[in-house]
Design a protein around this motif. Structure first.
Motif, PDB file in Angstrom:
ATOM      1  N   ARG A1058       0.993  -1.796  -0.045  1.00 62.07           N
ATOM      2  CA  ARG A1058       0.142  -0.088   0.532  1.00 62.07           C
ATOM      3  C   ARG A1058       1.020   1.550   0.150  1.00 62.07           C
ATOM      4  O   ARG A1058       0.301   2.359  -0.173  1.00 62.07           O
ATOM      5  CB  ARG A1058      -0.965   0.146   0.856  1.00 62.07           C
ATOM      6  N   LYS A1073      -0.013   4.185  -2.668  1.00 60.10           N
ATOM      7  CA  LYS A1073      -0.855   4.158  -3.806  1.00 60.10           C
ATOM      8  C   LYS A1073      -2.183   3.718  -4.009  1.00 60.10           C
ATOM      9  O   LYS A1073      -2.538   3.919  -5.243  1.00 60.10           O
ATOM     10  CB  LYS A1073      -0.049   2.128  -4.150  1.00 60.10           C
ATOM     11  N   ASP A1074      -3.216   3.062  -3.387  1.00 57.52           N
ATOM     12  CA  ASP A1074      -4.520   3.330  -3.339  1.00 57.52           C
ATOM     13  C   ASP A1074      -5.046   3.820  -1.955  1.00 57.52           C
ATOM     14  O   ASP A1074      -5.572   3.275  -1.079  1.00 57.52           O
ATOM     15  CB  ASP A1074      -4.728   3.032  -3.974  1.00 57.52           C
TER      16      ASP A1074
END
Length: 1560
Positions: A1058, A1073-1074
């Motif tokens: 992540r 990343k998101d």
């Protein structure tokens, strides 16, 4: 009484009169002793002839402080005289000094002087083997023997004192000057006759034989002596007292002792100084009084040796003892500590300080007494310090000593380069009891070096060191060299001294050409240059000094750019013969000892001195040659001087060097020699008899520097030290002579710029270069220095990166047991404080069994290192006692193991509560908060851990002050502690809890100070142009081995799916990343191998939403706007449409749209786009009806777009259109004269009304006209429009001034007007303000007595009826009657109290109401004020009655009556008075009686008449009437003139004017 020196005024124990009393006591003892000695002299005691020891011991007993016996063992110059002679002359000295105060010359008839002269001659004969016979009778006294004459004259001029202590500082200087004068006299040996003694049973006689030639010689010498004494009177004014007087100095200091109780101890010390110091003993800074402790203390002082003996020491005698020596030159102290031990079993628990019980028995206080070793710790230490010349620098260190013994104080010592520092004008020291400080008041390069603070406690001490660097001050001229340093005076003599110095490290960019030496006489401020041309050699002889005067010196360096600033001045040096200086230092208490050198030969007249001996060259440079020799053995009885001669080697062409002034010192510097040539030198002596033979010539000496410049040092090797320093070593210069030291320079590799690492030459071949930049590559070079100059630079070293050297870590600490079971135990510990410059790779644990208190052999618990700071040790024996130790390891190896822990028993823990948490860590320390991390307890108890409590207390607080930070237990293993006080040190601990309860607290953290350190940076969140969200952290304190460590909720991030991590240089980034709900939490980043650099950032739901929105904006960008589209009016009524974007690139485009149609730049619309500021605007010249609609600005900048609209419809449009029209009209109005501020009013301090307005655009032709109610107001003067303000002043404003006012401005450009209505409410407001000003102007109430009563009154600027006035008496409103009434007269407001009574006493208040506010003035009419007013009222009342009822003439009499002879004269006047007055007529000031010719009538007491029938000339005269009653008298005079007519008779008419009246 003498003045007290400044340094003695601060000591309470100092007896301000002790020197005066001591002098009187010594004089009285001395006089008694001299009477006894004189009697012995007169009877011819042979003891004195032989210089008996008995006399020597007797005088020593009488003079324990000022005994001249010490001089019988004195310097070599007086080594041949006996003690008897010494004391005899001292006695003579006393008597002559006593008589010199009474008379300029001695009386030879004095019996006491006769005896003393006899004693003097008697003792002189005892010393002489070549004396002629002299008569001892009275004849010798009448002829005044040469010895007596010379001695008495010398003494009368010298003003000598027996004790060597004078009453003023000036007399001491005279004393020393007289000493030099007498020394010069007696050194010649002329004019002093030796005698021998003939002894008989009854008397002693003196016989004198001398020729006429000798008598003439003696007379001439007396004249020479007189001249010498006159010169010394001038000489003593220039003499430097500081070099004759000598401050106290401890030759032997008292030594510290440790003894048992009941033992005796004796402290010794030896002190020198002139005047002889007075020594006082102190115990813990309290003077010791032997009288208050009889038998306890014995103090002895003898010949400069002092002792303090303490009998039967007890525990109370444990203290610090100080010996304080003091004289007029200063005070010096020496310290010694005494520790008294007690035998076991006799320990007094009251002296056992709190906290010492936990100490090891080998330190501090034990039941066996005081140990010999103390625990001394240095806190808040000074580090490597950098300063600049001229700045004030301070070094300080807090000292903590255990045990803390109140009676036993430490001795604080400071050292520079291993040399003890003493206080001076350059250095001050201070010890507060806790902190030691050293201050360099004016730093110089001489102050550079390694400073060491040493704390001494008895026989034990600890010390701490730090280097101090002093940079050069800025040169006065760019490119000039730095200043020289360490200027010293060597080989000082009568007229000559050698000055030496050290060359500076910085030459300013060009070679140093040489040095200038300056001198200054002490007491003046005039500096003179000693050399005309610069000298390169770092030593220089200065000649031409005046004997006896003191000088200071300084040196300046010169290169082609200019001259440096001067060096620090040298210490003062006196131009004296070395033997004189040594004699003054060794025998300071007797400026003249009375010793006379007598040789075996007969007195010779005019002995030409022999040649000097041992002539040789002691120093040769290319600028000068220094010669040295010994005085001749044959030189007669007077001083000699010298002539120096030179010749070129190989010739006999001798030339005298000093042709004008002979040399007094046996040293001489020869200048003006040709470099490279060879010379020989010789010296001749001279005196009044002539010039002697020359000495043997020296060997040929080549002019040139004999001392070579040192060779280049070699093998420069740098090694790592710390992250800001490097150790540089080198090999010493070969065959270097008189090496002063080395200069080291450093340069960043490739820069070509060199900086000195030291400004004071260092000795040795190793130096630590501090102040370097971490991570930079440096190269180094070294050069040597001696007096001849500086060597060439060495070869440059290899480049080395500045970073800390790797070393093994220090021991771990705070080892504790976290869990214990039957056969294993879990240990926990803290990371070493010093990790050695590299990460710790693991820990090694050792254990050993302890049986009956005896430890066994150490065993290894682990073979492989453990990375955690907790470890379980297996295979232990149940119920066995163990000790443990832990060692840390890094790349450098395994460090020193920790000290053995206390003993722990291996047994099963059965307690229900959890064990202590461990591995506490403080991070993210700020000024008011920090984050505390910990690990859970290893032993959890019977139930799982449910939470934790965090406790905190200040470091210095006791255990009772622990408090819990959280009221309820927290599940996390971290907590942010807020609410801390900045700068306060705290301790933290953690307790775990479960269902059974709260467990044992963890070990405390190390003390943590709440502070935000300089350079601290916080973690930041960023969203880039692509919408990527990242956390960023920057650190500028990283070492080469530092790393960024990221964590989430303070746990290592193991799942990197992540987050993406990136680190470059001192920056690290963690990119999401998101970003989603799984990413919520606290993100922290710590930097390893730093001093706790860390920060954190919290991402919660609200922050996540904000970041996602910002990310969307970056993915789908819009042109950000600072402001939306808006409209505003300009000065001419134009309409400006505008908006501002955050930023615009150069390619940004804007479309302007009106009602969906694009409009372009033209006559009506003017468009403008500023790409730098993002400002977009459109200006409409005039707004019309067809401009109603919607306006839109459309922006496009790359792929980013945006637009903003403004709707102008309906009322909004109409309002904007009307405002635009008004603004346009206003603009046209302002083209001519106009009002900036319209007409208004203000009330002045004088209560007048001022109408004012502010105008602009005025010129000379502009007129101003004022109107009221349409009628022009005529103004006397033309207005000058000063400051653009027009005014109209209305004085004493009232209702008649109400109305409409108007003012008009006009000229050829136009006109403008302004109106002001002052009617109704506006007028009322103005009147309120006027009344307010009037009320404020009211003066304080005053009292005035009148004939009717008492009046209270106050003045105002002027009075208006609108101002309401009321009076109060004792807070009640006054009801006005005929007796009490109020009124206004002019500007006076009054209250009249007629016929006052006691009921009228009290407090009166006048209230002035201005319509809004009530203003008051108060007066207390009671007591003395009321009484005085009533007394004055009665007086005035009586005066009024008297004035009203007094007798007076009401009129009817003329001033002059002219009447014809024979006519009748009739005059009548009215009079009044109560009671009825008496009337008397006067003629020529005499009463006039009535008769037939003069008829006088007085009717009803009101009318008095005067009738004269048939006047004639004798009736002419001065007439008058006098009326009188008990209240007064009044007269009226008139003149009657009778004339004889020439023609027809005429009737006389009186002139119609009143006669003169006089009131009495």
């Amino acid at each position: 009484m003498m003045a007290l020196p400044f340094y003695q005024k601060h000591h309470q124990h100092y007896d301000r009169a002790y020197r005066h009393k001591e002098l009187q006591s010594t004089l009285s003892q001395y006089q008694k002793e001299e009477k006894r000695k004189s009697a012995v002299y007169s009877h011819g005691s042979t003891a004195y002839t032989r210089g008996s020891a008995a006399y020597r011991h007797g005088s020593a007993a009488a003079y324990s402080h000022e005994s001249a016996a010490a001089y019988s063992h004195g310097s070599a110059a007086y080594g041949h005289e006996s003690a008897a002679y010494s004391h005899g002359s001292a006695a003579y000295d006393h008597e002559s000094a006593a008589h010199s105060r009474r008379s300029a010359a001695y009386s030879l008839g004095s019996e006491s002087l006769s005896k003393m002269s006899s004693a003097y001659d008697h003792e002189s004969a005892a010393q002489s083997r070549r004396s002629a016979a002299y008569s001892l009778g009275s004849e010798s006294l009448s002829k005044r023997s040469a010895a007596y004459s010379l001695g008495s004259e010398a003494y009368s001029h010298g003003q000598m004192y027996v004790s060597g202590i004078t009453d003023t500082e000036e007399e001491r200087i005279k004393e020393s000057a007289a000493y030099i004068a007498r020394r010069n006299l007696f050194a010649t040996g002329e004019g002093i006759s030796a005698t021998r003694v003939a002894t008989s049973s009854s008397t002693e006689e003196q016989h004198e034989k001398k020729s006429r030639k000798v008598a003439i010689r003696e007379s001439a010498e007396r004249l020479a002596l007189k001249k010498t004494l006159e010169e010394t009177e001038e000489f003593h004014r220039k003499l430097n007292e500081d070099k004759l007087l000598h401050a106290p100095e401890f030759v032997i200091k008292p030594r510290s002792h440790t003894v048992w109780e009941k033992q005796n101890v004796k402290l010794h010390c030896t002190v020198t100084g002139w005047p002889e110091p007075r020594l006082t003993w102190y115990k813990n800074n309290v003077p010791i009084n032997v009288h208050t402790h009889p038998g306890k203390y014995f103090i002895e002082s003898r010949y400069g040796m002092h002792s303090l003996e303490i009998n039967k020491c007890d525990f109370e005698d444990t203290a610090q003892y100080r010996a304080s020596a003091m004289n007029v030159k200063g005070e010096l102290s020496a310290y010694a500590s005494l520790v008294v031990k007690r035998y076991k079993g006799e320990f007094d628990a009251s002296y056992f300080h709190a906290g010492t019980v936990t100490m090891p028995l080998s330190f501090g206080v034990t039941p066996h007494g005081y140990a010999s070793k103390f625990e001394i710790h240095f806190v808040d230490k000074f580090e490597v310090t950098f300063g600049r010349e001229g700045e004030t620098m301070s070094l300080g260190c807090t000292v903590i000593i255990h045990p803390d013994i109140k009676r036993f104080h430490p001795e604080i010592q400071w050292y520079r380069n291993g040399v003890l520092i003493t206080p001076s004008k350059w250095v001050q020291m201070h010890w507060s009891g806790e902190r030691a400080t050293l201050t360099l008041a004016h730093a110089n390069k001489e102050d550079e070096g390694l400073y060491t603070l040493r704390v001494v406690m008895g026989d034990y001490y600890e010390q701490y060191s730090g280097y101090v660097f002093v940079r050069d001050a800025d040169a006065e001229m760019p490119g000039a060299p730095a200043s020289p340093l360490d200027v010293e005076c060597l080989d000082a003599n009568k007229d000559y001294v050698i000055i030496s110095w050290k060359q500076p490290a910085v030459d300013g960019g060009s070679p140093v050409l040489g040095y200038f030496i300056d001198k200054c006489e002490v007491g003046t401020t005039h500096w003179s240059q000693c050399n005309e041309t610069p000298v390169k050699f770092a030593r220089f002889p200065v000649t031409g000094l005046i004997e006896g005067r003191s000088y200071i010196f300084r040196v300046r360096a010169v290169n082609k750019a200019g001259i440096s600033i001067p060096s620090r001045v040298s210490e003062p040096v006196a131009a004296l013969d070395p033997a004189d200086r040594a004699r003054l230092r060794s025998h300071p208490s007797a400026p003249w000892t009375g010793q006379i050198i007598v040789t075996e030969e007969e007195p010779a007249e005019g002995v030409v001195p022999g040649p000097p001996s041992d002539l040789h060259v002691i120093e040769a440079t290319k600028n000068y040659v220094v010669l040295s020799w010994k005085p001749p053995g044959e030189r007669g009885h007077e001083g000699v001087m010298y002539f120096v001669e030179k010749c070129t080697a190989g010739t006999e062409n001798w030339q005298r060097v000093n042709t004008e002034i002979p040399v007094k010192s046996p040293r001489f510097a020869v200048f003006d020699l040709a470099e490279g040539k060879s010379y020989r030198f010789r010296v001749r002596c001279c005196n009044s008899a002539g010039i002697g033979e020359p000495s043997e010539a020296t060997e040929a000496t080549v002019v040139g520097d004999k001392l070579d410049i040192p060779k280049v040092p070699g093998r420069i090797i740098p090694t790592r030290n710390t992250d800001t320093s490097v150790v540089v070593t080198w090999t010493e210069s070969k065959d270097a002579k008189e090496l002063v030291g080395y200069y080291v320079e450093a340069s960043i590799a490739g820069s070509g710029h060199w900086e000195p690492s030291n400004n004071n030459p260092v000795k040795g071949t190793r130096f630590i270069c501090h102040g370097l930049l971490t991570g930079e590559n440096y190269i180094f070079r070294v050069r040597a220095v001696n007096a001849a100059g500086l060597s060439e630079y060495s070869h440059e070293s290899e480049a080395i990166e500045v970073k800390a050297a790797i070393a093994a870590p220090s021991p771990p600490y705070d080892i504790t047991v976290l869990e214990s079971v039957r056969d294993s135990m879990v240990l926990g510990w803290k990371q070493p404080k010093i990790i050695g410059g590299a990460e710790i790779t693991g820990y090694y644990v050792n254990y050993r069994e302890v049986i009956d208190g005896v430890p066994g052999k150490w065993n290894e618990a682990n073979i492989k290192p453990v990375s955690e700071r907790a470890y379980r040790i297996h295979n232990l024996k149940e119920n066995m006692v163990y000790q443990f130790q832990v060692a840390a390891a890094n790349l450098a190896g395994v460090g020193t193991p920790s000290p053995p822990t206390r003993s722990f028993k291996c047994e099963e823990w059965t307690i229900a509560v959890p064990g202590p948490p461990h591995d506490l860590l403080c991070t993210e320390v700020r000024k008011d908060s920090l984050v505390l991390l910990w690990k859970p307890p290893v032993y959890i108890g019977r139930n799982p851990v449910t939470g934790y409590y965090v406790d905190v207390k200040e470091t210095e607080a006791t255990d009772e002050h622990w408090r819990s930070v959280n009221e309820k237990p927290i599940a996390n293993k971290f907590l942010k502690v807020s609410g801390l006080k900045e700068g306060v040190s705290y301790l933290f601990r953690v307790r775990a809890t479960n269902q059974a309860g709260v467990g044992k607290p963890s070990d405390t953290t190390d003390p943590v100070v709440a502070e935000t350190r300089p350079g601290t940076k916080e973690m930041e969140v960023d969203v880039d142009d692509n919408g990527v969200i990242s956390l960023n952290f920057e650190c500028d304190q990283m070492s080469p081995d530092s790393k960024f460590v990221w964590s989430k909720n303070y746990e290592p991030i193991e799942d990197e799916s992540r987050l993406a991590f990136d680190a470059k240089g001192g920056k690290s980034k963690a990119a999401f990343k998101d970003l989603g709900e799984d990413d919520l939490g606290i993100y922290s980043c710590a930097v390893t191998d730093t001093d706790g650099v860390s920060s954190s950032y919290t991402v919660d739901e609200e922050e996540m939403k904000r970041l996602l929105a910002l990310s969307h904006e970056h993915k789908f960008p819009t042109v950000p706007l600072k402001s939306e589209l808006a409209a505003e009016l300009l000065e001419k009524g134009q309409v400006r449409f505008w908006l501002q974007a955050e930023k615009l690139s150069g390619n940004a485009k804007v479309n302007f749209v009106f009602n969906d149609k694009e409009i372009v730049n033209g006559e009506k619309y003017k468009m403008k786009v500023d790409h730098n500021t993002g400002l977009i605007e459109m200006i409409m010249d005039k707004i019309e009806d067809n401009d109603e609609g919607t306006y839109t600005f459309q922006l496009q900048d790359g792929k980013a777009t945006n637009q903003s609209s403004l709707v102008l419809i309906g009322d909004v449009f109409k309002k904007l259109q009307n405002e635009a029209d008004f603004q346009r009209q206003e603009w046209f109005r302002k083209q001519g004269p106009h009002f900036v501020e319209y007409l208004g009013w203000e009330v002045t301090a004088d209560c007048n009304v001022l109408l004012k307005c502010k105008v602009a655009n005025i010129k000379k032709e502009t007129h101003i006209v004022w109107y009221k109610d349409g009628r022009e107001i005529m103004v006397d003067e033309e207005h000058d429009f000063k400051d653009g303000v027009c005014t109209l002043l209305i004085s004493e404003f009232s209702k008649k001034d109400a109305g409409n006012y108007e003012v008009i401005l006009k000229d050829d450009r136009g006109k403008d007007k302004s109106k002001l209505k002052l009617v109704e409410a506006a007028f009322a407001d103005l009147m309120n303000e006027v009344c307010k000003k009037i009320a404020v102007s009211a003066t304080e109430l005053k009292i005035q007595s009148t004939a009717e009563g008492i009046r209270l009154f106050s003045f105002v600027n002027y009075y208006l009826e609108d101002l309401m006035v009321s009076w109060l008496h004792n807070d009640a409103k006054i009801k006005y009657t005929d007796r009490v009434k109020t009124g206004v007269t002019g500007e006076q407001i009054w209250l009249q109290i007629n016929e006052p009574t006691p009921q009228d006493k009290g407090k009166y208040i006048m209230e002035l109401f201005d319509g809004k506010t009530t203003h008051t003035r108060k007066l207390d009419l009671s007591g003395q004020a009321f009484d005085e007013a009533c007394v004055e009222f009665q007086r005035l009342k009586q005066a009024a009655v008297a004035e009203r009822n007094r007798a007076r003439i009401l009129g009817g009499l003329p001033d002059v009556v002219t009447i014809q002879e024979g006519k009748a004269l009739n005059l009548t006047c009215n009079v009044w008075g109560d009671p009825v007055p008496e009337v008397t007529w006067l003629k020529n000031e005499k009463p006039l009686t009535a008769d037939a010719h003069c008829i006088l009538k007085y009717e009803s007491g009101k009318s008095a008449s005067f009738t004269m029938t048939g006047v004639n000339t004798i009736d002419s005269g001065r007439y008058g009437i006098l009326v009188k009653n008990k209240y007064g008298t009044e007269t009226s005079d008139f003149t009657v003139s009778v004339f004889i007519p020439e023609g027809e008779d005429e009737v006389s008419q009186p002139e119609p004017s009143k006669g003169d009246k006089k009131k009495v």
